[in-house]
Scaffold this motif. Structure first.
Motif, PDB file in Angstrom:
ATOM      1  N   ASN A  51      33.063  45.892  30.215  1.00  0.00           N
ATOM      2  CA  ASN A  51      32.716  46.107  31.823  1.00  0.00           C
ATOM      3  C   ASN A  51      33.257  47.543  32.257  1.00  0.00           C
ATOM      4  O   ASN A  51      34.296  47.189  33.141  1.00  0.00           O
ATOM      5  CB  ASN A  51      33.138  44.845  32.584  1.00  0.00           C
ATOM      6  N   LYS A  52      32.629  48.460  31.894  1.00  0.00           N
ATOM      7  CA  LYS A  52      33.329  49.739  32.411  1.00  0.00           C
ATOM      8  C   LYS A  52      33.016  49.994  33.677  1.00  0.00           C
ATOM      9  O   LYS A  52      33.763  50.775  34.184  1.00  0.00           O
ATOM     10  CB  LYS A  52      32.727  50.828  31.208  1.00  0.00           C
ATOM     11  N   LYS A  53      31.933  49.656  34.193  1.00  0.00           N
ATOM     12  CA  LYS A  53      31.689  50.273  35.661  1.00  0.00           C
ATOM     13  C   LYS A  53      31.644  49.038  36.558  1.00  0.00           C
ATOM     14  O   LYS A  53      30.493  49.401  37.490  1.00  0.00           O
ATOM     15  CB  LYS A  53      30.132  50.939  35.359  1.00  0.00           C
ATOM     16  N   GLY A  54      32.153  47.861  36.262  1.00  0.00           N
ATOM     17  CA  GLY A  54      32.201  46.611  37.498  1.00  0.00           C
ATOM     18  C   GLY A  54      32.924  47.320  38.793  1.00  0.00           C
ATOM     19  O   GLY A  54      33.662  48.520  38.614  1.00  0.00           O
ATOM     20  N   LYS A  55      33.015  46.452  39.645  1.00  0.00           N
ATOM     21  CA  LYS A  55      33.629  46.737  41.002  1.00  0.00           C
ATOM     22  C   LYS A  55      35.517  46.470  40.637  1.00  0.00           C
ATOM     23  O   LYS A  55      35.719  45.722  39.368  1.00  0.00           O
ATOM     24  CB  LYS A  55      33.366  45.732  42.073  1.00  0.00           C
ATOM     25  N   LEU A  56      36.137  47.086  41.475  1.00  0.00           N
ATOM     26  CA  LEU A  56      37.527  46.875  41.236  1.00  0.00           C
ATOM     27  C   LEU A  56      37.962  45.717  42.219  1.00  0.00           C
ATOM     28  O   LEU A  56      37.629  45.786  43.444  1.00  0.00           O
ATOM     29  CB  LEU A  56      38.325  48.203  41.648  1.00  0.00           C
ATOM     30  N   MET A  57      38.964  45.014  41.792  1.00  0.00           N
ATOM     31  CA  MET A  57      39.471  44.152  42.581  1.00  0.00           C
ATOM     32  C   MET A  57      41.236  44.433  42.728  1.00  0.00           C
ATOM     33  O   MET A  57      41.494  44.596  41.676  1.00  0.00           O
ATOM     34  CB  MET A  57      39.598  42.628  41.891  1.00  0.00           C
ATOM     35  N   VAL A  58      41.407  44.667  43.851  1.00  0.00           N
ATOM     36  CA  VAL A  58      42.886  45.003  44.432  1.00  0.00           C
ATOM     37  C   VAL A  58      43.567  43.788  44.758  1.00  0.00           C
ATOM     38  O   VAL A  58      43.028  43.223  45.708  1.00  0.00           O
ATOM     39  CB  VAL A  58      43.020  46.381  45.174  1.00  0.00           C
ATOM     40  N   PHE A  59      44.601  43.392  43.981  1.00  0.00           N
ATOM     41  CA  PHE A  59      45.390  42.206  44.525  1.00  0.00           C
ATOM     42  C   PHE A  59      46.800  42.499  44.953  1.00  0.00           C
ATOM     43  O   PHE A  59      47.284  43.376  44.379  1.00  0.00           O
ATOM     44  CB  PHE A  59      45.343  41.101  43.307  1.00  0.00           C
ATOM     45  N   LEU A  60      47.174  41.981  46.125  1.00  0.00           N
ATOM     46  CA  LEU A  60      48.405  42.244  46.787  1.00  0.00           C
ATOM     47  C   LEU A  60      49.093  41.000  46.641  1.00  0.00           C
ATOM     48  O   LEU A  60      48.682  40.023  47.283  1.00  0.00           O
ATOM     49  CB  LEU A  60      48.257  42.772  48.261  1.00  0.00           C
ATOM     50  N   GLN A  61      50.647  40.920  46.233  1.00  0.00           N
ATOM     51  CA  GLN A  61      51.090  39.837  46.155  1.00  0.00           C
ATOM     52  C   GLN A  61      51.891  39.523  47.440  1.00  0.00           C
ATOM     53  O   GLN A  61      52.053  40.320  48.456  1.00  0.00           O
ATOM     54  CB  GLN A  61      52.278  39.728  44.931  1.00  0.00           C
ATOM     55  N   GLY A  62      52.690  38.403  47.385  1.00  0.00           N
ATOM     56  CA  GLY A  62      53.532  38.038  48.893  1.00  0.00           C
ATOM     57  C   GLY A  62      54.648  38.535  48.567  1.00  0.00           C
ATOM     58  O   GLY A  62      55.133  39.389  47.747  1.00  0.00           O
ATOM     59  N   THR A  63      55.525  38.190  49.602  1.00  0.00           N
ATOM     60  CA  THR A  63      57.041  38.731  49.811  1.00  0.00           C
ATOM     61  C   THR A  63      57.685  38.526  48.515  1.00  0.00           C
ATOM     62  O   THR A  63      57.630  37.441  48.027  1.00  0.00           O
ATOM     63  CB  THR A  63      57.663  38.105  51.000  1.00  0.00           C
ATOM     64  N   HIS A  64      58.276  39.473  48.094  1.00  0.00           N
ATOM     65  CA  HIS A  64      59.156  39.717  46.844  1.00  0.00           C
ATOM     66  C   HIS A  64      58.291  39.365  45.613  1.00  0.00           C
ATOM     67  O   HIS A  64      58.843  39.305  44.574  1.00  0.00           O
ATOM     68  CB  HIS A  64      60.330  38.386  46.901  1.00  0.00           C
ATOM     69  N   GLY A  65      57.120  39.493  45.655  1.00  0.00           N
ATOM     70  CA  GLY A  65      56.252  39.226  44.518  1.00  0.00           C
ATOM     71  C   GLY A  65      56.360  40.406  43.517  1.00  0.00           C
ATOM     72  O   GLY A  65      56.499  41.702  43.995  1.00  0.00           O
ATOM     73  N   ALA A 164      40.076  61.869  48.181  1.00  0.00           N
ATOM     74  CA  ALA A 164      41.002  61.564  47.834  1.00  0.00           C
ATOM     75  C   ALA A 164      41.488  60.256  48.745  1.00  0.00           C
ATOM     76  O   ALA A 164      42.510  59.899  49.215  1.00  0.00           O
ATOM     77  CB  ALA A 164      42.316  62.639  48.631  1.00  0.00           C
ATOM     78  N   SER A 165      40.216  59.382  48.852  1.00  0.00           N
ATOM     79  CA  SER A 165      40.441  58.180  49.530  1.00  0.00           C
ATOM     80  C   SER A 165      39.622  57.192  48.570  1.00  0.00           C
ATOM     81  O   SER A 165      38.894  57.371  47.560  1.00  0.00           O
ATOM     82  CB  SER A 165      39.562  58.315  50.705  1.00  0.00           C
ATOM     83  N   PRO A 166      40.004  55.901  48.990  1.00  0.00           N
ATOM     84  CA  PRO A 166      39.385  54.693  48.268  1.00  0.00           C
ATOM     85  C   PRO A 166      38.004  54.734  48.545  1.00  0.00           C
ATOM     86  O   PRO A 166      37.489  54.997  49.596  1.00  0.00           O
ATOM     87  CB  PRO A 166      40.151  53.459  48.561  1.00  0.00           C
ATOM     88  N   LYS A 167      37.178  54.361  47.691  1.00  0.00           N
ATOM     89  CA  LYS A 167      35.852  54.185  47.475  1.00  0.00           C
ATOM     90  C   LYS A 167      35.607  52.565  47.819  1.00  0.00           C
ATOM     91  O   LYS A 167      35.033  52.037  47.043  1.00  0.00           O
ATOM     92  CB  LYS A 167      34.780  54.681  46.396  1.00  0.00           C
ATOM     93  N   TRP A 168      35.755  52.295  48.988  1.00  0.00           N
ATOM     94  CA  TRP A 168      36.019  50.792  49.498  1.00  0.00           C
ATOM     95  C   TRP A 168      34.692  50.065  49.198  1.00  0.00           C
ATOM     96  O   TRP A 168      34.843  48.968  48.950  1.00  0.00           O
ATOM     97  CB  TRP A 168      36.185  50.638  51.087  1.00  0.00           C
ATOM     98  N   THR A 169      33.443  50.501  49.188  1.00  0.00           N
ATOM     99  CA  THR A 169      32.348  49.849  49.060  1.00  0.00           C
ATOM    100  C   THR A 169      32.237  49.353  47.451  1.00  0.00           C
ATOM    101  O   THR A 169      31.556  48.349  47.159  1.00  0.00           O
ATOM    102  CB  THR A 169      30.928  50.617  49.180  1.00  0.00           C
ATOM    103  N   MET A 170      32.973  49.960  46.699  1.00  0.00           N
ATOM    104  CA  MET A 170      33.133  49.542  45.323  1.00  0.00           C
ATOM    105  C   MET A 170      34.544  48.714  45.138  1.00  0.00           C
ATOM    106  O   MET A 170      34.739  48.380  43.791  1.00  0.00           O
ATOM    107  CB  MET A 170      33.059  50.559  44.311  1.00  0.00           C
ATOM    108  N   ILE A 171      35.161  48.482  46.048  1.00  0.00           N
ATOM    109  CA  ILE A 171      36.511  47.830  45.850  1.00  0.00           C
ATOM    110  C   ILE A 171      36.566  46.552  46.797  1.00  0.00           C
ATOM    111  O   ILE A 171      36.204  46.245  47.956  1.00  0.00           O
ATOM    112  CB  ILE A 171      37.635  48.672  46.453  1.00  0.00           C
ATOM    113  N   ALA A 172      36.894  45.379  46.030  1.00  0.00           N
ATOM    114  CA  ALA A 172      37.144  44.169  46.673  1.00  0.00           C
ATOM    115  C   ALA A 172      38.716  43.775  46.892  1.00  0.00           C
ATOM    116  O   ALA A 172      39.477  44.544  46.120  1.00  0.00           O
ATOM    117  CB  ALA A 172      36.543  43.020  45.960  1.00  0.00           C
ATOM    118  N   LEU A 173      39.242  42.939  47.804  1.00  0.00           N
ATOM    119  CA  LEU A 173      40.580  42.950  47.855  1.00  0.00           C
ATOM    120  C   LEU A 173      41.003  41.413  47.940  1.00  0.00           C
ATOM    121  O   LEU A 173      40.055  40.663  48.588  1.00  0.00           O
ATOM    122  CB  LEU A 173      40.941  43.471  49.353  1.00  0.00           C
TER     123      LEU A 173
END
Length: 289
Positions: A51-65, A164-173
């Motif tokens: 899956n070379k060209k799917g969307k990107l998921m960016v995951f942010l962990q909780g405190t101390h993660g 030099a910015s994220p292409k947000w339409t291709m990025i899920a959070l």
């Protein structure tokens, strides 16, 4: 196929996360931007080369993660759904619930918003945290994507960059606790492909037990792309349900979880950590490719 050997300060290892067909990288933030010196725990980047060209998921962990200690079953599911996955290392050793409280909150009811703004964007919205511009979540993400684009051209990481910015339409959070709140804060201001918040923080305004003002501000990301999960047994369950409603998340996209909490695990992390919820993860993730 593992390509980690081409990275400076990166290690190639599935580390139990994925099957052997997946590409897994651990990359220190300082390798992508030498001005980053705080919270230099590795970023985690994972994808299935099919899956070379799917969307990107960016995951942010909780405190101390720590990214490489995160919820493996959820990460597996993200990649199975066709996404590339970045678990971003950011400064998470101090949470809003430790800073924007008491007299500090009374003095400035927008303390939570300013905290999140500084941690995400790197501006000087508040002096209450010592984050520097290079420490910001957005800078860390951009520098990591630029690094990956150079060193793993076959991964098509430039798909997620607009100069030099994220292409947000291709990025899920997505994110858990503090990270879930950060994901929501970004999605309020920027059109993203999807946003999933797992027990995503409970910021207060100056009035006791009144949720923070930013939850009710207009969202650039439309309601149909929002999802909110929380566990009905966690102490902040009522507040989380209230914040999700204030953010205009559709009722059918809000999930109050009620399966038995695993022994020895806090209810607060069950939404993203308990594999019994995999079918729900598949539903809220949708298809990344």
């Amino acid at each position: 196929m593992i390509l980690g050997s081409i990275f400076i300060d990166a290690t190639e290892s599935t580390n139990g996360y994925m099957n052997d067909a997946y590409t897994v990288f651990k990359i220190k933030p300082s390798a992508t931007d030498p001005t980053i010196t705080r919270h230099d725990d590795v970023h985690l980047a994972i994808y299935n080369p099919v899956n070379k060209k799917g969307k990107l998921m960016v995951f942010l962990q909780g405190t101390h993660g720590k990214p490489d200690m995160g919820p493996q079953d959820f990460f597996n599911t993200v990649v199975e759904q066709g996404y590339k996955l970045i678990v971003l290392s950011y400064i998470d050793d101090t949470g809003i619930s430790q800073v924007c409280i008491g007299d500090t909150l009374k003095a400035d009811c927008d303390c939570p918003s300013k905290f999140r703004e500084k941690r995400i964007y790197g501006n000087n919205a508040t002096l209450l945290i010592k984050d520097q511009k290079q420490d910001a979540i957005i800078n860390r993400l951009v520098k990591l994507l630029q690094y990956l684009a150079i060193h793993d051209s076959g991964g098509h990481w430039d798909t997620y960059l607009d100069n030099a910015s994220p292409k947000w339409t291709m990025i899920a959070l997505s994110g858990q606790s503090q990270g879930g709140g950060m994901a929501a804060f970004i999605a309020k201001r920027t059109l993203v492909a999807r946003v999933i918040t797992f027990s995503g923080g409970w910021d207060w305004s100056v009035e006791d037990k009144k949720i923070a003002n930013w939850y009710s501000t207009p969202s650039v990301t439309p309601p149909n792309l929002w999802y909110g999960l929380y566990n009905k047994q966690e102490p902040a369950a009522q507040s989380l349900a209230e914040t999700y409603k204030a953010m205009n998340i559709p009722e059918e996209h809000i999930h109050g979880l009620d399966l038995p909490v695993r022994p020895g695990r806090p209810a607060h992390v069950e939404g993203v950590g308990n594999p019994a919820y995999k079918s729900l993860w598949v539903e809220v993730l949708g298809k990344g490719n």
